[in-house]
Write an enzyme that holds these catalytic residues in place. Structure first.
Site, mmCIF file in Angstrom:
data_model
loop_
_atom_site.group_PDB
_atom_site.id
_atom_site.type_symbol
_atom_site.label_atom_id
_atom_site.label_comp_id
_atom_site.label_asym_id
_atom_site.label_seq_id
_atom_site.Cartn_x
_atom_site.Cartn_y
_atom_site.Cartn_z
ATOM 1 C CE LYS A 22 0.833 1.232 4.455
ATOM 2 N NZ LYS A 22 1.613 2.455 4.828
ATOM 3 N N GLY A 131 7.362 1.072 4.610
ATOM 4 C CA GLY A 131 6.178 1.941 4.702
ATOM 5 C C GLY A 131 5.099 1.493 3.736
ATOM 6 N N GLY A 133 3.466 -1.554 4.228
ATOM 7 C CA GLY A 133 2.525 -2.411 4.939
ATOM 8 C C GLY A 133 2.652 -3.888 4.643
ATOM 9 C CG ASP A 174 -1.182 0.469 8.137
ATOM 10 O OD1 ASP A 174 -0.133 0.731 7.530
ATOM 11 O OD2 ASP A 174 -1.972 1.327 8.570
HETATM 12 C C1 LIG Z 1 2.912 4.358 9.478
HETATM 13 C C2 LIG Z 1 1.778 3.558 8.889
HETATM 14 C C3 LIG Z 1 0.912 4.433 8.005
HETATM 15 O O1 LIG Z 1 -0.030 3.683 7.301
HETATM 16 O O2 LIG Z 1 2.200 2.463 8.079
HETATM 17 P P1 LIG Z 1 3.657 1.807 7.833
HETATM 18 O O3 LIG Z 1 4.626 2.881 7.560
HETATM 19 O O4 LIG Z 1 3.984 1.064 9.093
HETATM 20 O O5 LIG Z 1 3.469 0.909 6.657
HETATM 21 C C4 LIG Z 1 0.888 2.970 10.023
HETATM 22 O O6 LIG Z 1 0.374 4.023 10.831
HETATM 23 C C5 LIG Z 1 1.620 1.962 10.878
HETATM 24 O O7 LIG Z 1 0.758 0.877 11.061
HETATM 25 P P2 LIG Z 1 1.361 -0.507 11.609
HETATM 26 O O8 LIG Z 1 2.669 -0.760 10.924
HETATM 27 O O9 LIG Z 1 0.291 -1.514 11.546
HETATM 28 O O10 LIG Z 1 1.707 -0.079 13.112
HETATM 29 P P3 LIG Z 1 1.593 -1.010 14.388
HETATM 30 O O11 LIG Z 1 2.299 -2.289 14.118
HETATM 31 O O12 LIG Z 1 0.185 -1.005 14.883
HETATM 32 O O13 LIG Z 1 2.456 -0.110 15.423
HETATM 33 C C6 LIG Z 1 3.872 -0.058 15.310
HETATM 34 C C7 LIG Z 1 4.331 1.143 16.127
HETATM 35 O O14 LIG Z 1 4.033 2.348 15.379
HETATM 36 C C8 LIG Z 1 3.566 3.378 16.235
HETATM 37 N N1 LIG Z 1 2.202 3.769 15.817
HETATM 38 C C9 LIG Z 1 1.512 2.999 14.922
HETATM 39 C C10 LIG Z 1 0.247 3.418 14.520
HETATM 40 C C11 LIG Z 1 -0.291 4.606 15.057
HETATM 41 N N2 LIG Z 1 -1.526 5.030 14.701
HETATM 42 N N3 LIG Z 1 0.429 5.339 15.955
HETATM 43 C C12 LIG Z 1 1.669 4.937 16.332
HETATM 44 O O15 LIG Z 1 2.334 5.625 17.148
HETATM 45 C C13 LIG Z 1 3.626 2.820 17.658
HETATM 46 O O16 LIG Z 1 4.885 3.144 18.202
HETATM 47 C C14 LIG Z 1 3.550 1.320 17.420
HETATM 48 O O17 LIG Z 1 4.166 0.581 18.470
HETATM 49 N N1 LIG Z 2 5.010 -11.123 7.130
HETATM 50 C C1 LIG Z 2 6.048 -10.279 7.310
HETATM 51 N N2 LIG Z 2 6.740 -9.810 6.251
HETATM 52 C C2 LIG Z 2 7.780 -8.956 6.420
HETATM 53 N N3 LIG Z 2 8.187 -8.474 7.628
HETATM 54 C C3 LIG Z 2 7.521 -8.921 8.710
HETATM 55 C C4 LIG Z 2 6.431 -9.842 8.608
HETATM 56 N N4 LIG Z 2 5.961 -10.088 9.861
HETATM 57 C C5 LIG Z 2 6.711 -9.349 10.701
HETATM 58 N N5 LIG Z 2 7.661 -8.656 10.038
HETATM 59 C C6 LIG Z 2 8.577 -7.688 10.672
HETATM 60 O O1 LIG Z 2 7.939 -6.403 10.480
HETATM 61 C C7 LIG Z 2 8.880 -5.411 10.093
HETATM 62 C C8 LIG Z 2 8.154 -4.339 9.284
HETATM 63 O O2 LIG Z 2 7.716 -4.948 8.103
HETATM 64 P P1 LIG Z 2 6.731 -4.185 7.062
HETATM 65 O O3 LIG Z 2 5.337 -4.194 7.545
HETATM 66 O O4 LIG Z 2 7.020 -4.773 5.741
HETATM 67 O O5 LIG Z 2 7.250 -2.682 7.059
HETATM 68 P P2 LIG Z 2 6.381 -1.337 7.217
HETATM 69 O O6 LIG Z 2 5.743 -1.416 8.587
HETATM 70 O O7 LIG Z 2 7.401 -0.260 7.095
HETATM 71 O O8 LIG Z 2 5.369 -1.295 6.123
HETATM 72 C C9 LIG Z 2 9.951 -6.193 9.335
HETATM 73 O O9 LIG Z 2 11.208 -5.557 9.448
HETATM 74 C C10 LIG Z 2 9.954 -7.575 10.030
HETATM 75 O O10 LIG Z 2 10.917 -7.617 11.060
#
Ligand SMILES: C[C@@](CO)(OP(=O)(O)O)[C@H](O)COP(=O)(O)OP(=O)(O)OC[C@H]1O[C@@H](n2ccc(N)nc2=O)[C@H](O)[C@@H]1O
Ligand SMILES: Nc1ncnc2c1ncn2[C@@H]1O[C@H](COP(=O)(O)OP(=O)(O)O)[C@@H](O)[C@H]1O
EC number: 2.7.1.148
Length: 339
Positions: A22, A131, A133, A174
């Site tokens: 995403k 970033g 997901g 997410d």
């Molecule tokens: C930043 C975003 C934007 O879409 O995506 P990614 O960059 O991870 O893909 C999301 O908010 C990431 O969602 P996700 O990756 O599921 O986060 P989670 O595992 O729930 O949380 C990981 C850590 O991110 C922080 N966190 C996450 C979501 C949120 N609304 N506030 C936070 O502060 C917290 O420190 C949490 O412990």
């Molecule tokens: N199914 C999975 N695929 C990839 N990474 C995973 C998975 N499950 C847990 N992880 C852990 O989650 C971390 C974040 O992965 P990812 O969700 O791909 O990144 P982001 O949160 O930046 O989108 C990875 O560095 C890995 O240690």
């Protein structure tokens, strides 16, 4: 946990699907919550950059086992990322309870009181810590696979969509997005997520958006990026962006896109600036970080423009960066019985 080298023989049935990545076209942070998370307001689109997940049901064991590798192989992936086989740590994918697929399957079994085991085979195409997901998307697909595999004891999977959304929210902020919106047609082309990310509303897209995505070789920790964020005293109103998105005007969409996590991500990973500069020099106008990074993306008018810009960008970037030309797609990819 050592990677299983052979598939268990007591396999009953197996399903497979291709979890999408995403992009966050709009991401604003409105407050820090007392639970340590942040109130976010984001618009996400799934893109046709995918993992592949195959889950087998095991009726004579309650084991949750997993094999995980990069596509086409971890060796090739590591060399593409770094130009040398040394930094295999870049290719580390957890295959134990740290993998969100295992966490999702354990939560599914606990919630529904299911006793069978599952063996998962995960083939990664979405870079980690990008970033995009990847882990969350795999977790949502694992919930949908388990729901289909357990129809014999739980009844039709369609009856469990709301319960799966509740389980998804406990796995990651997410994860609900990737399940698709309950009550909508199963798959979603774009969604606005608020709260922690679990409060979803559908957003219309006039047509699929062609995109160029670039990953600068090293990922970022979502928690670390959020940890460095200063919550703004004044936030950006999403309405102008939402209007631009529904207009389908790519230039206007690009002008109204924003990502509040860009500043903390750039502090941790300065090469994001170089990546955004290279994307701009390759002719891409609307360049932005996705989510907590480290991947960056840009929207183009046509997929042909995306392919040409991606070729120019690959020629500019240091060995190790990855670039894709792709387009938006739908969440909740089809789960089919594995051959
Ligand atoms: C930043 C975003 C934007 O879409 O995506 P990614 O960059 O991870 O893909 C999301 O908010 C990431 O969602 P996700 O990756 O599921 O986060 P989670 O595992 O729930 O949380 C990981 C850590 O991110 C922080 N966190 C996450 C979501 C949120 N609304 N506030 C936070 O502060 C917290 O420190 C949490 O412990
Ligand atoms: N199914 C999975 N695929 C990839 N990474 C995973 C998975 N499950 C847990 N992880 C852990 O989650 C971390 C974040 O992965 P990812 O969700 O791909 O990144 P982001 O949160 O930046 O989108 C990875 O560095 C890995 O240690």
């Amino acid at each position: 946990m050592p990677l299983a080298t052979t598939v268990p023989t007591n396999v009953q049935t197996a399903v497979e699907t291709s979890p999408p990545a995403k992009l966050n076209l709009f991401l604003e942070i409105t407050a820090r919550r007392c639970d340590g998370f942040h109130e976010i307001d984001t618009v996400m689109v799934p893109i046709d950059l995918r993992d592949h997940l195959l889950i087998q049901r095991l009726d004579s064991s309650d084991e949750l086992s997993m094999e995980a590798q990069w596509m086409p192989s971890s060796e090739i992936w590591t060399q593409k990322l770094s130009g040398s086989p040394q930094s295999s740590h870049l290719a580390q994918i957890p295959s134990d309870e740290n993998n969100l697929v295992i966490r999702a399957l354990a939560a599914f079994r606990k919630h529904f009181g299911v006793r069978c085991g599952f063996h998962s085979r995960l083939f990664k195409g979405i870079p980690a810590g990008a970033g995009m997901g990847g882990a969350s998307s795999d977790a949502a697909s694992a919930l949908r696979c388990a729901s289909l595999l357990c129809e014999p004891e739980l009844g039709p999977a369609a009856e469990r969509v709301e319960e799966l959304a509740a389980i998804a929210a406990t796995i990651g902020s997410d994860v609900p997005f990737f399940l698709g919106l309950p009550g909508q047609s199963e798959s979603t082309v774009a969604a606005r997520a608020r709260g922690r990310g679990e409060l979803l509303n559908p957003v219309s897209l006039r047509s699929p958006l062609p995109v160029v995505v670039a990953y600068p070789r090293h990922g970022l920790s979502t928690a670390e990026v959020y940890g460095r964020l200063t919550v703004p005293s004044e936030t950006i109103d999403p309405e102008p962006f939402l209007k631009a998105l529904s207009s389908g005007n790519r230039k206007l969409i690009g002008e109204k896109m924003t990502n509040r996590l860009t500043a903390p991500a750039r502090e941790i990973r300065p090469e994001i600036d170089e990546m955004l500069e290279s994307m701009w020099r390759s002719g891409l106008q609307t360049c932005q970080l996705t989510g907590s990074g480290s991947a960056c993306f840009a929207i183009t008018d046509t997929i042909g423009q995306a392919r040409r810009a991606a070729a120019r960008l690959r020629a500019m970037l240091q060995p190790g960066a990855l670039v894709w030309a792709t387009h938006t797609t739908t969440t909740a990819p089809r789960v089919r019985h594995a051959s």
